[in-house]
Write an enzyme that holds these catalytic residues in place. Sequence first.
Site, mmCIF file in Angstrom:
data_model
loop_
_atom_site.group_PDB
_atom_site.id
_atom_site.type_symbol
_atom_site.label_atom_id
_atom_site.label_comp_id
_atom_site.label_asym_id
_atom_site.label_seq_id
_atom_site.Cartn_x
_atom_site.Cartn_y
_atom_site.Cartn_z
ATOM 1 C CE LYS A 14 37.784 44.121 47.786
ATOM 2 N NZ LYS A 14 38.442 45.310 48.364
ATOM 3 N NE ARG A 89 36.143 48.584 43.318
ATOM 4 C CZ ARG A 89 37.129 47.695 43.392
ATOM 5 N NH1 ARG A 89 36.980 46.472 42.975
ATOM 6 N NH2 ARG A 89 38.289 48.043 43.915
ATOM 7 N NE ARG A 128 47.423 46.095 47.622
ATOM 8 C CZ ARG A 128 46.095 46.233 47.629
ATOM 9 N NH1 ARG A 128 45.321 45.300 48.161
ATOM 10 N NH2 ARG A 128 45.539 47.309 47.121
ATOM 11 N NE ARG A 162 46.382 47.099 43.021
ATOM 12 C CZ ARG A 162 45.152 46.919 43.465
ATOM 13 N NH1 ARG A 162 44.826 45.777 44.057
ATOM 14 N NH2 ARG A 162 44.242 47.847 43.337
ATOM 15 N NE ARG A 173 42.761 51.699 44.804
ATOM 16 C CZ ARG A 173 43.799 50.998 45.275
ATOM 17 N NH1 ARG A 173 44.997 51.549 45.374
ATOM 18 N NH2 ARG A 173 43.639 49.756 45.639
HETATM 19 P P1 AMP Z 1 41.042 46.140 42.998
HETATM 20 O O1 AMP Z 1 42.180 45.236 42.655
HETATM 21 O O2 AMP Z 1 39.802 45.396 43.386
HETATM 22 O O3 AMP Z 1 41.420 47.207 43.988
HETATM 23 O O4 AMP Z 1 40.671 46.908 41.639
HETATM 24 C C1 AMP Z 1 41.618 47.732 40.986
HETATM 25 C C2 AMP Z 1 40.920 48.698 40.044
HETATM 26 O O5 AMP Z 1 40.201 47.965 39.040
HETATM 27 C C3 AMP Z 1 39.863 49.582 40.691
HETATM 28 O O6 AMP Z 1 40.423 50.735 41.321
HETATM 29 C C4 AMP Z 1 38.993 49.933 39.475
HETATM 30 O O7 AMP Z 1 39.656 50.895 38.656
HETATM 31 C C5 AMP Z 1 38.970 48.615 38.720
HETATM 32 N N1 AMP Z 1 37.854 47.739 39.162
HETATM 33 C C6 AMP Z 1 37.952 46.535 39.795
HETATM 34 N N2 AMP Z 1 36.736 46.018 40.043
HETATM 35 C C7 AMP Z 1 35.846 46.916 39.568
HETATM 36 C C8 AMP Z 1 34.421 46.981 39.545
HETATM 37 N N3 AMP Z 1 33.662 46.005 40.070
HETATM 38 N N4 AMP Z 1 33.845 48.064 38.979
HETATM 39 C C9 AMP Z 1 34.577 49.054 38.425
HETATM 40 N N5 AMP Z 1 35.923 49.065 38.423
HETATM 41 C C10 AMP Z 1 36.564 48.017 38.991
#
Ligand code: AMP
Length: 215
Positions: A14, A89, A128, A162, A173
């Site tokens: 994404k 999400r 990554r 990360r 996750r």
């Molecule tokens: P990502 O970079 O999209 O993988 O997001 C990293 C982390 O941020 C996720 O594992 C969640 O802890 C938090 N996060 C990101 N977007 C959301 C969302 N829409 N709802 C809840 N938590 C989120």
Amino acid sequence: MKVIILMGAPGSGKGSNAKILEKRLNIPQLSTGDILREEVDKKTNLGVQITKIINEGKLVSDNVMVDLIENRIKEEDCKYGFILDGFPRTLSQADQLDKLFAKNGINDYIVVELVVNEDIIIKRVLGRYTCAKCGAIYNEYFSKPKVNNVCDICGGDTFAKRSDDNEQIIVNRISIYNKNTLPVLKYYKDRNKYHTINGLLDKQAICEEIAGLLK
Ligand code: AMP
């Protein structure tokens, strides 16, 4: 107004594809993960509250996320559209986003799921890393910079990983994605907004396919 909701499991691409689309379509990428990580790095009140949640791969509460997106899409750079990366999400987030769109006169949007099988996803997440200066995304298995340890985009030589991209947390996750986010795909299928793209295709091809879906 061009509004794209990019969906897909962690590691489905994404973020990388949203960065290409952002340039191609001249609309901003709104990555909720990036926004939250920035709060964590800056140690804001919100950042301190969510550090543990993010590090454990759990979800930040729906209300916090909806407020964050509501404020962000009102900004000037979102006037002609935006790419949502990592939001919604949960079904509650999707429902509240629908209301937000209605309130802001947004009635046309597309949802695109990047589909990648789980073996690849795990390798993508574990390999990554990003340029600490410009955020360009690399992968030690699939896409290293052209010159070792030098960012292709900005020439930076410092890279970051990360804290949630590790073997133990990725399993969590993915299971949270399956439980909370798969129903969101159905939500959009039922509303005839849903499209699917093979996330293993070349990034430019993915970007053109998505651009072609916009009317
Ligand atoms: P990502 O970079 O999209 O993988 O997001 C990293 C982390 O941020 C996720 O594992 C969640 O802890 C938090 N996060 C990101 N977007 C959301 C969302 N829409 N709802 C809840 N938590 C989120």
